[in-house]
Design a protein around this motif. Structure first.
Motif, PDB file in Angstrom:
ATOM      1  N   ALA B  64      -7.203   4.556  35.115  1.00  0.00           N
ATOM      2  CA  ALA B  64      -6.275   5.149  36.076  1.00  0.00           C
ATOM      3  C   ALA B  64      -5.711   6.430  35.484  1.00  0.00           C
ATOM      4  CB  ALA B  64      -5.148   4.168  36.394  1.00  0.00           C
ATOM      5  N   ASP B  65      -5.514   7.424  36.352  1.00  0.00           N
ATOM      6  CA  ASP B  65      -5.004   8.694  35.884  1.00  0.00           C
ATOM      7  C   ASP B  65      -4.133   9.305  36.982  1.00  0.00           C
ATOM      8  OD1 ASP B  65      -4.802  10.747  34.035  1.00  0.00           O
ATOM      9  OD2 ASP B  65      -6.259  11.953  35.169  1.00  0.00           O
ATOM     10  N   ALA B  66      -3.013   9.932  36.587  1.00  0.00           N
ATOM     11  CA  ALA B  66      -2.148  10.565  37.582  1.00  0.00           C
ATOM     12  C   ALA B  66      -1.433  11.731  36.930  1.00  0.00           C
ATOM     13  CB  ALA B  66      -1.130   9.567  38.124  1.00  0.00           C
ATOM     14  N   THR B  67      -1.060  12.739  37.721  1.00  0.00           N
ATOM     15  CA  THR B  67      -0.315  13.852  37.138  1.00  0.00           C
ATOM     16  C   THR B  67       1.177  13.540  37.076  1.00  0.00           C
ATOM     17  OG1 THR B  67      -0.201  14.884  39.309  1.00  0.00           O
ATOM     18  CG2 THR B  67      -1.976  15.616  37.854  1.00  0.00           C
ATOM     19  N   THR B  68       1.652  12.721  38.004  1.00  0.00           N
ATOM     20  CA  THR B  68       3.037  12.273  37.959  1.00  0.00           C
ATOM     21  C   THR B  68       3.070  10.782  38.228  1.00  0.00           C
ATOM     22  OG1 THR B  68       3.540  14.283  39.196  1.00  0.00           O
ATOM     23  CG2 THR B  68       5.389  12.785  38.766  1.00  0.00           C
ATOM     24  N   MET B  69       3.890  10.040  37.488  1.00  0.00           N
ATOM     25  CA  MET B  69       4.113   8.637  37.796  1.00  0.00           C
ATOM     26  C   MET B  69       5.518   8.322  37.331  1.00  0.00           C
ATOM     27  SD  MET B  69       1.660   5.415  37.047  1.00  0.00           S
ATOM     28  CE  MET B  69       0.372   5.316  38.252  1.00  0.00           C
ATOM     29  N   GLN B  70       6.476   8.563  38.223  1.00  0.00           N
ATOM     30  CA  GLN B  70       7.873   8.426  37.829  1.00  0.00           C
ATOM     31  C   GLN B  70       8.551   7.331  38.607  1.00  0.00           C
ATOM     32  OE1 GLN B  70      10.040  12.065  38.063  1.00  0.00           O
ATOM     33  NE2 GLN B  70       9.361  12.696  36.021  1.00  0.00           N
ATOM     34  N   LEU B  71       9.326   6.502  37.878  1.00  0.00           N
ATOM     35  CA  LEU B  71      10.139   5.491  38.520  1.00  0.00           C
ATOM     36  C   LEU B  71      11.580   5.789  38.133  1.00  0.00           C
ATOM     37  CD1 LEU B  71      10.020   2.712  40.117  1.00  0.00           C
ATOM     38  CD2 LEU B  71      10.405   1.686  37.885  1.00  0.00           C
ATOM     39  N   ASP B  72      12.396   6.102  39.126  1.00  0.00           N
ATOM     40  CA  ASP B  72      13.812   6.350  38.832  1.00  0.00           C
ATOM     41  C   ASP B  72      13.974   7.436  37.765  1.00  0.00           C
ATOM     42  OD1 ASP B  72      16.232   5.702  39.708  1.00  0.00           O
ATOM     43  OD2 ASP B  72      16.359   3.730  38.763  1.00  0.00           O
ATOM     44  N   GLY B  73      13.133   8.449  37.817  1.00  0.00           N
ATOM     45  CA  GLY B  73      13.241   9.544  36.864  1.00  0.00           C
ATOM     46  C   GLY B  73      12.550   9.299  35.536  1.00  0.00           C
ATOM     47  N   LEU B  74      12.066   8.068  35.314  1.00  0.00           N
ATOM     48  CA  LEU B  74      11.410   7.739  34.049  1.00  0.00           C
ATOM     49  C   LEU B  74       9.909   7.948  34.185  1.00  0.00           C
ATOM     50  CD1 LEU B  74      11.520   6.356  31.176  1.00  0.00           C
ATOM     51  CD2 LEU B  74      11.133   4.217  32.389  1.00  0.00           C
ATOM     52  N   ASP B  75       9.328   8.703  33.254  1.00  0.00           N
ATOM     53  CA  ASP B  75       7.894   8.947  33.311  1.00  0.00           C
ATOM     54  C   ASP B  75       7.149   7.713  32.779  1.00  0.00           C
ATOM     55  OD1 ASP B  75       5.353   9.836  33.329  1.00  0.00           O
ATOM     56  OD2 ASP B  75       5.698  11.630  32.108  1.00  0.00           O
ATOM     57  N   LEU B  76       6.531   6.957  33.681  1.00  0.00           N
ATOM     58  CA  LEU B  76       5.868   5.716  33.282  1.00  0.00           C
ATOM     59  C   LEU B  76       4.673   5.971  32.379  1.00  0.00           C
ATOM     60  CD1 LEU B  76       5.882   3.719  36.643  1.00  0.00           C
ATOM     61  CD2 LEU B  76       7.490   3.559  34.751  1.00  0.00           C
ATOM     62  N   ARG B  77       4.128   7.187  32.455  1.00  0.00           N
ATOM     63  CA  ARG B  77       2.924   7.453  31.662  1.00  0.00           C
ATOM     64  C   ARG B  77       3.227   7.494  30.172  1.00  0.00           C
ATOM     65  NH1 ARG B  77       0.672  12.759  33.578  1.00  0.00           N
ATOM     66  NH2 ARG B  77       2.873  13.246  33.320  1.00  0.00           N
ATOM     67  N   THR B  78       4.519   7.707  29.819  1.00  0.00           N
ATOM     68  CA  THR B  78       4.857   7.801  28.396  1.00  0.00           C
ATOM     69  C   THR B  78       5.030   6.419  27.755  1.00  0.00           C
ATOM     70  OG1 THR B  78       7.203   7.858  28.901  1.00  0.00           O
ATOM     71  CG2 THR B  78       6.068   9.979  28.742  1.00  0.00           C
ATOM     72  N   LEU B  79       5.091   5.361  28.556  1.00  0.00           N
ATOM     73  CA  LEU B  79       5.304   4.026  27.997  1.00  0.00           C
ATOM     74  C   LEU B  79       3.977   3.411  27.575  1.00  0.00           C
ATOM     75  CD1 LEU B  79       7.812   2.524  30.582  1.00  0.00           C
ATOM     76  CD2 LEU B  79       8.330   3.379  28.309  1.00  0.00           C
ATOM     77  N   ASP B  80       3.962   2.786  26.382  1.00  0.00           N
ATOM     78  CA  ASP B  80       2.761   2.031  26.033  1.00  0.00           C
ATOM     79  C   ASP B  80       2.825   0.677  26.746  1.00  0.00           C
ATOM     80  OD1 ASP B  80       4.566   0.526  24.640  1.00  0.00           O
ATOM     81  OD2 ASP B  80       3.893   1.149  22.658  1.00  0.00           O
ATOM     82  N   ASP B  81       1.730  -0.081  26.668  1.00  0.00           N
ATOM     83  CA  ASP B  81       1.646  -1.331  27.416  1.00  0.00           C
ATOM     84  C   ASP B  81       2.766  -2.306  27.059  1.00  0.00           C
ATOM     85  OD1 ASP B  81      -0.456  -0.487  28.832  1.00  0.00           O
ATOM     86  OD2 ASP B  81      -1.979  -1.691  27.796  1.00  0.00           O
ATOM     87  N   ARG B  82       3.103  -2.356  25.777  1.00  0.00           N
ATOM     88  CA  ARG B  82       4.127  -3.304  25.336  1.00  0.00           C
ATOM     89  C   ARG B  82       5.472  -2.984  25.993  1.00  0.00           C
ATOM     90  NH1 ARG B  82       4.722  -6.555  20.944  1.00  0.00           N
ATOM     91  NH2 ARG B  82       2.692  -5.885  20.208  1.00  0.00           N
ATOM     92  N   ASN B  83       5.853  -1.713  25.936  1.00  0.00           N
ATOM     93  CA  ASN B  83       7.125  -1.325  26.533  1.00  0.00           C
ATOM     94  C   ASN B  83       7.101  -1.427  28.052  1.00  0.00           C
ATOM     95  OD1 ASN B  83       8.861  -0.719  24.340  1.00  0.00           O
ATOM     96  ND2 ASN B  83       7.553   1.056  23.897  1.00  0.00           N
ATOM     97  N   PHE B  84       5.934  -1.132  28.636  1.00  0.00           N
ATOM     98  CA  PHE B  84       5.822  -1.218  30.088  1.00  0.00           C
ATOM     99  C   PHE B  84       6.068  -2.649  30.560  1.00  0.00           C
ATOM    100  CE2 PHE B  84       3.646  -1.888  34.064  1.00  0.00           C
ATOM    101  CZ  PHE B  84       4.044  -0.790  34.811  1.00  0.00           C
ATOM    102  N   THR B  85       5.402  -3.618  29.900  1.00  0.00           N
ATOM    103  CA  THR B  85       5.582  -4.998  30.352  1.00  0.00           C
ATOM    104  C   THR B  85       7.002  -5.480  30.096  1.00  0.00           C
ATOM    105  OG1 THR B  85       4.570  -5.664  28.284  1.00  0.00           O
ATOM    106  CG2 THR B  85       3.220  -5.853  30.235  1.00  0.00           C
TER     107      THR B  85
END
Lengths: 305, 605
Positions: B64-85
């Protein structure tokens, strides 16, 4: 749950009776025990004498119920060969076989389950392919051959383990490995396919959506479901270990039930053979009952219909 | 304040041995707090894949690839899997799935599954977390919530399980809820309750919601904004009423014409020619161009840009002004065909099933059919409506002579059905089943599948067989070149046509169709419903149609029988029953059916 156990227990008892009848018929109808005892060259007179002496001239049902009555009171008759009560004979030898069977089972579990799980979590990786290789070779190699190879390897070339006898735990290392290896393929494959199926299940996706991953996901959500079919197979395999002890005990000179069975068959010691068949069958039935109960304890769909 | 969710240029690819599937391409969506975004599309359009990409639940091999993926101002692309879960999956985004029957772990209690997310994160104490779980179960409408905590999923019905799923995702108070086909597996009345519940919860908690559905009516009723997906792309998006009531993209327009509308007079449905595009090599130009009736030369040269329609609404098309839809309804071809004598009559049918829980358990009796009487007249389409467990499929088997009722009589062509030889029966009536994927033998070619009923009747002449098969293919509008194809090479709609061709090859006078379109996409459903209309007009076909879909009933039924718990509760001419139902249950069913009719607010404006 209690009702379920009672029901399964009742079924197990019915199976045990059926097995006892089958064992009795096989030995007393398929062969003529009197000839077996007397030997090939015996004259008809001798055979008749033996028949009368061991009560083999009575009708078949009478002999069966006589034997069954004895079994229910713990009297399995007297060995023709050892001239001791069979029950005593079996009790003397049982603990060696129990040790062998359970240590073999331990070896199986130790190899098969982690290997199957690793293969399932990394499908088509090198570890998966290696696990498959192990399974295929373990299935292809006959037990007695593996036993001999082990003896040559660890008894002769690198003499680090004893290869004969049953005095210390070290004596059981090689036989347990040899006997345990035969169950590795079945258990490993089932662990692998079971876990792959579970990891693809919808409830695993749900757990991942709740924020579980890695080891907690595996432990909290996958393992219990994946173990259900494995438990049933382990029970059957443990039953087979008792049967498999005949060969392994002979190779490694362990004085257990397997060897007793071999000796009694060769010596036409019908009461002993009869009891051993019965005991092995009961072990099998008991293991299956245990597996049913364990499965019910783990799976509420069985417990609460 | 920033938007709750903003995704730009999301693409998902699935590498396969040999080639790559482009399942999602260039998808951009955004969502405000407290709003619902509906994503609609047919199967394979990429709607679920987009949501799974956001939740990082894609298959392992997918990229999966996206130029923007923001939730509530937080860039989800910067989170690794551990932090994301830990931070996002659960506490920020909750997700509900289609299959309530299998989405809960069967070996753990409801209580444990509800509480584990909060407990493992150490958010609440044991007492608090249990209190919260019970409160939430109560909120989602589970009776005796405290008692349910120690129960297991298999002790609950499908609707209750979906409620538990909803309560479970709310345990961590997510700010965004993704509901992926949350009601597709449920009965209509339950569907309406679950959708109402989701709506209420979204308002109460000011959550954002993404509602994914193949059912346009469901999305039309419940969404603020809608995105229409086709072949992995968003081809139209905007405010819900704009997109679904005045669609601008030719695809959305054709889709709306393909759906039977409860509020309008029944007419021919607009079928979309062609099949869905291949995801292996998507076209260079417009993804819909190969099937579009407004196709121009420049459609295939470059991908059209998103075009603004009226400020709140945009579509991806070369046409500067959207094509105007022809509004006139083409009447059904079979409208007003005469109805003849009774051909199948069932009188006082009772069916009792006995089950045993265990080998020695007590017998339990289930009354599947309770004194049911009905008749099917020559040339009519009779719809049998009811929810799961109402006994409609059991009745169908009995009418076909495939099962014996416990008591009661079935007469076919004025003779007791038992007196008819199986071949006679098969010559008169043929069944069509719900799932065209499993009701065709995958190892036989179409010619063999379709010829089989004739062979069973003893027809051996290969010329006769060939001709009959060819005619059957013509009737269901399948090209002759497919004669030697296998079912796996066909689409769902084509397979269902094969099933119909197989049923028609013996020239039966009647068909009994058990949910013939419920496994199919709307555009395919339109083809099948039109085909049934054609067959009725051309051959005077008699049809018993078993369905749960009111819009389908409205579209093709002459007469309706409504079943509930094995009993017939209402019977009458279709349009009369749909307009003025007399039974409470029928009224509930109708009220629960999703529809496109104007809301009061819209009528006022």
């Amino acid at each position: 749950m209690l009702k379920y156990i009672a029901l399964r227990g009742l079924l197990a008892v019915l199976v045990a009776f059926t097995v006892s009848l089958a064992a009795f018929l096989l030995l007393n109808v398929a062969t003529d025990p009197a000839y077996a005892i007397a030997g090939e060259d015996a004259t008809p007179d001798v055979v008749e004498t033996i028949r009368a002496r061991y009560g083999l001239n009575r009708p078949l049902p009478v002999r069966y119920f006589d034997w069954l009555g004895g079994v229910l009171t713990g009297d399995f008759g007297e060995s023709y060969y050892w001239h001791k009560p069979v029950a005593e004979l079996v009790a003397d030898r049982a603990d060696e076989t129990l040790k062998l069977a359970f240590s073999a089972m331990f070896v199986t579990i130790l190899i098969a389950i982690p290997l199957g799980a690793l293969a399932a979590l990394n499908p088509n990786s090198w570890i998966d392919r290696m696990a498959l290789g192990v399974a295929v070779s373990a299935q292809a190699v006959p037990n007695f051959w593996l036993g001999l190879i082990m003896i040559i390897l660890f008894g002769v070339m690198f003499p680090i383990l004893p290869v004969s006898g049953d005095d210390t735990w070290r004596h059981f290392v090689l036989p347990a490995f040899v006997l345990g290896a035969s169950s590795v393929p079945a258990v490993m494959r089932l662990t692998r396919t079971g876990l792959i199926e579970v990891m693809g299940a919808d409830y695993i996706r749900t757990a991942r959506a709740k924020g579980f991953r890695g080891w907690p996901l595996l432990r909290r959500h996958a393992l219990r479901n994946a173990l259900l079919p494995v438990i049933s197979v382990l029970a059957v395999q443990l039953g087979q270990k008792f049967g498999g002890s005949v060969i392994t005990e002979s190779i490694f000179a362990i004085n257990g039930l397997g060897r007793l069975a071999l000796e009694s068959i060769l010596g036409a010691d019908i009461p002993t053979v009869q009891m051993l068949i019965f005991v092995f069958a009961i072990v099998f039935v008991a293991m299956n009952l245990l597996a049913d109960i364990l499965n019910a304890a783990i799976d509420p769909r069985i417990r609460i219909g | 304040m920033s938007k709750l969710l903003e995704i730009n240029n999301l693409s998902v690819t699935l590498p396969l041995p040999g080639n790559t599937l482009h399942v999602v391409r260039d998808v951009s969506i955004s969502l405000e707090r407290g709003q619902t975004l509906g994503i609609v599309g047919e199967s394979g359009s990429g709607k679920s894949m987009s949501a799974l990409a956001l939740m990082r639940l894609l298959p392992r091999s997918a990229i999966a690839d996206a130029t923007t993926m923001q939730l509530d101002g937080l860039d989800l692309r910067t989170l690794d899997d551990r932090n994301f879960t830990r931070q996002i999956a659960g506490p920020q985004i909750g997700m509900i799935f289609q299959e309530p029957m299998t989405s809960l772990n069967p070996v753990y209690t409801i209580g444990r599954q509800m509480t584990e997310g909060a407990v493992s994160r150490g958010l609440l104490s044991g007492k608090q977390v249990e209190r919260k779980a019970i409160d939430l179960l109560e909120r989602v409408g589970i009776p005796d919530p405290a008692g349910r905590m120690s129960q297991f999923p298999h002790q609950l019905s499908g609707g209750q399980r979906q409620r538990v799923m909803i309560a479970m995702t709310l345990m961590l108070d997510p700010t965004l809820l993704i509901a992926d086909e949350p009601t597709t597996a449920l009965d209509v009345t339950v569907q309406a309750q679950i959708l109402d519940l989701l709506d209420d919860l979204r308002r109460e908690r000011q959550m954002g919601m993404i509602l994914i559905s193949h059912d346009l009516a469901v999305v039309a009723e419940r969404s603020d904004d809608v995105a229409v997906m086709y072949g992995g792309e968003i081809i139209e998006r905007g405010d819900a009423s704009g997109v679904l009531r005045a669609p601008a993209h030719p695809y959305t327009q054709s889709l709306m014409l393909a759906i039977p509308h409860l509020g309008m007079a029944p007419g021919r449905l607009g079928a979309i020619p062609g099949t869905v595009p291949s995801l292996v090599s998507p076209p260079k130009g417009c993804i819909f161009a190969p099937r579009c009736s407004y196709r121009r030369e420049d459609c295939t040269t470059a991908r059209p840009q998103m075009r603004d329609h009226d400020g709140q609404h945009s579509y991806r098309c070369v046409l500067e002004t959207p094509p105007t839809r022809h509004a006139e309804v083409i009447p059904l071809r079979a409208a007003g065909t005469p109805v003849g004598q009774d051909v199948i009559t069932a009188t006082n049918i009772n069916q009792v099933f006995e089950t045993r829980k265990a080998l020695f358990g007590a017998k339990r009796q289930i009354q599947a059919l309770d004194d049911v009487s009905l008749s099917l007249k020559r040339g009519e389409t009779l719809a049998l409506i009811g929810e799961s467990g109402s006994g409609k499929s059991t009745l169908a088997r009995i009418l076909l002579g495939l099962a014996q009722p416990t008591s009661g009589q079935v007469r076919m062509l004025d003779r007791p059905v038992a007196e008819l030889a199986p071949q006679e029966r098969a010559a008169f009536v043929q069944p069509i089943f719900q799932d065209p994927y499993s009701s065709l033998n995958p190892r036989r070619r179409l010619a063999e599948i379709i010829a089989r009923p004739l062979q069973l009747r003893g027809e051996k002449d290969s010329k006769v067989l060939k001709q009959a098969v060819g005619e059957a293919l013509d009737i269901v509008r399948l090209p002759q070149r497919l004669l030697h194809a296998y079912p796996s090479q066909l689409s769902g709609g084509q397979r269902q046509r094969v099933a119909i061709a197989r049923a028609l090859v013996t020239r039966p006078a009647a068909l009994i169709c058990d949910e013939p379109t419920s496994a199919l996409d709307v555009s395919v459903q339109a083809q099948i419903l039109n085909l049934l209309d054609d067959l009725k007009a051309e051959m005077g076909l008699t049809c018993l149609l078993i369905t749960h879909d009111m819009a389908v009933v409205h579209q093709i039924a002459d007469r309706v029988v409504v079943m509930l718990n094995g009993k017939v509760v209402e019977e009458g001419p279709a349009q009369q029953v749909l307009k003025t139902p007399t039974n409470d249950y029928t009224r509930n069913l109708l009220a629960a059916a999703p529809r496109f009719e104007m809301t009061n607010a819209e009528v006022a404006s």
